[in-house]
Design a protein around this motif. Structure first.
Motif, PDB file in Angstrom:
ATOM      1  N   THR A 148       0.838  -1.200   0.000  1.00  0.00           N
ATOM      2  CA  THR A 148       0.000   0.000   0.000  1.00  0.00           C
ATOM      3  C   THR A 148       0.877   1.256   0.000  1.00  0.00           C
ATOM      4  O   THR A 148       2.028   1.229   0.464  1.00  0.00           O
ATOM      5  CB  THR A 148      -0.903   0.054   1.255  1.00  0.00           C
ATOM      6  N   ARG A 184      -3.414  -0.007  -3.166  1.00  0.00           N
ATOM      7  CA  ARG A 184      -4.453   0.983  -2.870  1.00  0.00           C
ATOM      8  C   ARG A 184      -5.154   1.462  -4.146  1.00  0.00           C
ATOM      9  O   ARG A 184      -6.317   1.856  -4.116  1.00  0.00           O
ATOM     10  CB  ARG A 184      -3.836   2.193  -2.173  1.00  0.00           C
ATOM     11  N   ARG A 239      -8.650   0.088  -5.299  1.00  0.00           N
ATOM     12  CA  ARG A 239      -9.925   0.471  -4.658  1.00  0.00           C
ATOM     13  C   ARG A 239     -10.865   1.197  -5.597  1.00  0.00           C
ATOM     14  O   ARG A 239     -12.077   1.213  -5.366  1.00  0.00           O
ATOM     15  CB  ARG A 239      -9.656   1.389  -3.457  1.00  0.00           C
ATOM     16  N   THR A 240     -10.326   1.864  -6.605  1.00  0.00           N
ATOM     17  CA  THR A 240     -11.195   2.641  -7.495  1.00  0.00           C
ATOM     18  C   THR A 240     -11.598   1.855  -8.751  1.00  0.00           C
ATOM     19  O   THR A 240     -12.252   2.397  -9.629  1.00  0.00           O
ATOM     20  CB  THR A 240     -10.483   3.945  -7.935  1.00  0.00           C
TER      21      THR A 240
END
Ligand code: NAD
Ligand code: ZN
Length: 349
Positions: free
Chosen positions: A19, A168, A171-172
């Motif tokens: 991350t 990370r 996530r979108t």
């Protein structure tokens, strides 16, 4: 942060998975002794999400440029390649400067090919932001653009200096894009890591360890056969039918969906030959339903046209079409296949 090494003698490199790695990119690149200019290649969507964050971080040590390409398979093209090359020439990029691909497999394949041919090769870094790109396309050095007559026909083997997979960014992703990555993850399960299939069937969860597991598997295969003279071909399981489905559907069926469907076709042929128990197909279809992967194309397909397209596949040898089949789960084998077998396999998807 998890590190997976791709061992290729002078072309060895690390895949960093974890991350918040976008904020560590400058440090990770400086540790490799990369200096000078960096061109970030991305598309508008990914740039809006992560571009500025990456640029601001890299700007601590580098002179950063940006070139955005269109979003979609049709932009993995001669036109976009020329745009990037002209940008590099106009901005006086030199051999020791760097291209960083920020995006999914499309950005990575195109940017990697530009890096391979500009000045006969400049430094290249992959910063994959889709699940598919993190588990597959950013690793192994295959770069390419499409010709209107077929996918990935123009390309080069060109290894990155580093892969930075910031989990990370996943996530979108839309549910569809996550599914596409799962298509490639299931592929690793079928050809090499049955435990991945068991884990996904129990509790589908995407995490750094699953991504690292796939990267480790791919790294091992690529280290043994960088230029696909043998073993590496097994990674194309599901891709011979899959690429033809992408082309015939004009990319409405995405890469991950197409190779998931292609894998069902390859399983069907393997079962017809008596290599696999009949229930393997139903078990895999059940797993697909659980993961939200398609089990049918949802459209009427012209089987002859698909077969024609499959003839331009890179695995055709001595004019004979070859596909990766399974002798058992985890035991892939490259075999010549006949027209009748392919048509029967297409009928089930
Ligand atoms: N080189 C290889 O070894 C290899 C292996 C597998 C696939 N591929 C190639 O990869 C391509 C497919 O890659 P893909 O599935 O990543 O598709 P993609 O690059 O088109 O990305 C999918 C979509 O997600 C968007 N996106 C990317 N990152 C995002 C994020 N973090 N959040 C929200 N949206 C994001 C993109 O803009 C795009 O619309 C195909 O061209 C295929 O041929 C190459
Ligand atoms: Zn693929």
């Amino acid at each position: 942060m998890t590190t997976v090494q791709v061992k290729l003698a002078p072309r060895s490199y690390a895949i960093q998975i974890g991350t918040d790695l976008l904020d560590k990119s400058c440090q990770l690149l400086s540790e490799l002794d990369l200096h000078g200019k960096i061109l970030i290649i991305s598309n508008k969507k990914v740039w809006h999400l992560y571009g500025r964050q990456l640029r601001d971080n890299l700007a601590k040590h580098y002179s950063v440029f940006t070139c955005l390409i269109g979003d979609g398979e049709r932009y993995k093209s001669y036109g976009e390649l020329q745009k990037i090359l002209r940008f590099l020439i106009k901005n006086k990029f030199e051999r020791l400067d760097t291209i960083a691909a920020l995006g999914g497999g499309i950005v990575g394949d195109l940017a990697g090919f530009a890096a391979a041919i500009f000045l006969r090769g400049i430094n290249f870094v992959q910063i994959p932001t889709t699940l598919l790109a993190q588990v597959d396309s950013s690793v192994g050095g295959k770069t390419a653009i499409n010709d209107p007559l077929g996918k990935n026909l123009i390309g080069a083997f060109y290894q990155p200096k580093l892969v930075i997979a910031d989990t990370r960014t996943l996530r979108t992703l839309s549910a569809r894009e996550l599914r596409c990555g799962l298509g490639e993850i299931v592929k690793y399960g079928l050809i090499a890591e049955p435990k991945i299939l068991a884990a996904l069937a129990q509790k589908p969860s995407i995490n750094a360890e699953l991504i690292a597991q796939c990267c480790r598997r791919k790294a091992k295969i690529v280290s043994a056969d960088e230029r696909e003279n043998g073993l590496r071909a097994i990674l194309n399981f599901g891709h011979t039918i899959g690429h033809a489905l992408e082309t015939v559907s004009r990319y409405r069926i995405s890469h991950g969906e197409a190779i998931a469907l292609g894998a069902l076709g390859a399983l069907h042929i393997s079962i017809s030959r008596g290599y696999l128990p009949v229930q393997t197909l139903a078990q895999t279809q059940k797993l697909y339903l659980k993961l939200g992967l398609p089990t049918h194309t949802g459209q009427r397909l012209n089987h002859d046209q698909i077969y024609q397209i499959m003839q331009s596949d890179k695995k055709v040898a001595d004019s004979r079409l070859r596909m990766v089949l399974l002798r058992a789960i985890g035991k892939p084998v490259l075999c010549p296949v006949e027209y009748d077998e392919v048509v029967k396999a297409l009928a089930i998807i």
